[in-house]
Scaffold this active site. Structure first.
Site, PDB file in Angstrom:
ATOM      1  N   LYS A   1       2.559   3.511 -12.085  1.00 31.97           N
ATOM      2  CA  LYS A   1       3.712   3.751 -11.213  1.00 31.97           C
ATOM      3  C   LYS A   1       4.384   5.050 -11.629  1.00 31.97           C
ATOM      4  O   LYS A   1       4.693   5.243 -12.809  1.00 31.97           O
ATOM      5  CB  LYS A   1       4.717   2.611 -11.353  1.00 31.97           C
ATOM      6  CG  LYS A   1       4.535   1.495 -10.356  1.00 31.97           C
ATOM      7  CD  LYS A   1       5.676   0.511 -10.491  1.00 31.97           C
ATOM      8  CE  LYS A   1       5.736  -0.434  -9.326  1.00 31.97           C
ATOM      9  NZ  LYS A   1       6.788  -1.448  -9.515  1.00 31.97           N
TER      10      LYS A   1
HETATM   11  O1  G3P Z   1       8.305  -3.656  -7.292  1.00 31.63           O
HETATM   12  C1  G3P Z   1       9.601  -3.134  -7.367  1.00 31.63           C
HETATM   13  C2  G3P Z   1      10.601  -4.193  -7.300  1.00 31.63           C
HETATM   14  O2  G3P Z   1      10.357  -5.032  -8.376  1.00 31.63           O
HETATM   15  C3  G3P Z   1      12.048  -3.872  -7.327  1.00 31.63           C
HETATM   16  O3  G3P Z   1      12.661  -5.061  -6.961  1.00 31.63           O
HETATM   17  O4  G3P Z   1      14.428  -6.718  -6.775  1.00 31.63           O
HETATM   18  O5  G3P Z   1      14.533  -4.965  -8.579  1.00 31.63           O
HETATM   19  O6  G3P Z   1      14.921  -4.374  -6.189  1.00 31.63           O
HETATM   20  P1  G3P Z   1      14.219  -5.276  -7.127  1.00 31.63           P
END
Ligand code: G3P
Length: 219
Positions: A85
Site C-alpha cells: 500500500k
Molecule cells: O482499507 C482501508 C480502511 O481500513 C480504512 O477504513 O474504517 O479506518 O476508514 P476506516
C-alpha cells in the site's frame, strides 16, 4: 466482485477462508495495532499469507520515494502474495512507477477523488483504494467517487483494479457490486452481516414449525 477482508484478525480471516469467500486481505498500521496488538507486521503478514492465497495489502510508513521503495522491497520478501500500500502523494506516485516496473504490486491508498485514482492508474498501480466511509464521514458521497473512478477506468481500459475500502455497512458492499467495482474490502463485522436477513430467520423458523406439525399429523 471479489471480497477481501479488511482485517488482521487471523481467526476472522481463517473463518472466511474456510468458506472459500476470502479473495484477499487488506491491512494498514491501524488495523494491525487493533487486531494483533504487540505483534510485528512481518509476523502478522506471514500468518495471514499461510491462510490466504490472494493478495495481502501491507502498508509502511515511508514518505519519501526511496523510503517507500525500500520498505516495499522488504515487505515483498515476506510472502509471494504481498501487495504494497502506497499513499497517494507525489513521492508515492513516483515510488509506484518504480515498484510496478520491478514487479512489486502496489495498492494506492487514501484515495478520495477521481483525479487521485486517475494518476495512480497512469502511474501503473495494480489497485486503488477509495475510502468510502471516510468520505461519507466528511459529508461527501463516497460511493459517487467510486462510481466516477470505475467509469473513468472503463473509459480508458485501465487495468488498475478498484478496491472499495473504508466500508462501514452491507449497503456499501451492495452499492460497490452494483457499480461494478472490482473488489470490496470488508471489515469482519460487516462481512458476517452479509448473509443475514430477519426474513430468512423467520422463514427457517416457520419451515421448522410446519415440518414438526406435519410430522405430528402423520402419527
Ligand atoms: O482499507 C482501508 C480502511 O481500513 C480504512 O477504513 O474504517 O479506518 O476508514 P476506516
Amino acid at each position: 466482485m471479489k471480497i477481501f477482508l479488511d482485517s488482521a484478525n487471523v481467526e476472522a480471516i481463517r473463518s472466511a477462508a474456510e468458506l472459500g469467500l476470502c479473495d484477499g486481505v487488506t491491512t494498514n498500521p491501524t488495523i494491525i495495532l487493533r487486531d494483533a496488538p504487540g505483534k510485528e507486521h512481518r509476523e502478522v503478514v506471514k500468518e495471514i499469507a499461510s491462510i490466504v492465497k490472494g493478495p495481502i495489502s501491507v502498508e509502511g510508513v515511508g514518505q519519501k520515494k526511496e523510503e517507500i521503495i525500500k520498505e516495499a522491497l522488504e515487505f515483498s520478501k515476506w510472502a509471494k502474495n504481498v501487495v504494497v500500500k502506497v499513499p497517494i502523494t507525489r513521492e508515492g506516485l513516483a515510488a509506484v512507477r518504480v515498484l510496478e516496473k520491478k514487479g512489486v504490486r502496489t495498492n494506492v491508498t487514501l484515495v478520495f477523488s477521481v483525479s487521485q485514482a486517475l494518476l495512480a492508474a497512469k502511474a501503473g498501480a495494480s489497485y486503488v483504494s477509495p475510502f468510502v466511509g471516510r468520505l461519507d464521514d466528511a459529508g461527501q458521497n463516497g460511493m459517487e467517487v467510486v462510481r466516477g473512478i470505475v467509469e473513468a477506468f472503463r473509459n480508458y481500459r485501465f487495468k488498475t483494479k478498484v478496491i472499495v475500502a473504508s466500508v462501514r455497512s452491507v449497503k456499501h458492499v451492495e452499492e460497490a457490486a452494483r457499480i461494478g467495482a472490482d473488489i470490496a474490502t470488508i471489515p469482519p463485522k460487516v462481512y458476517e452481516e452479509m448473509w443475514k436477513h430477519s426474513l430468512t430467520d423467520k422463514g427457517i423458523q416457520l419451515f421448522l414449525e410446519d415440518f414438526a406439525k406435519a410430522k405430528g399429523m402423520r402419527k
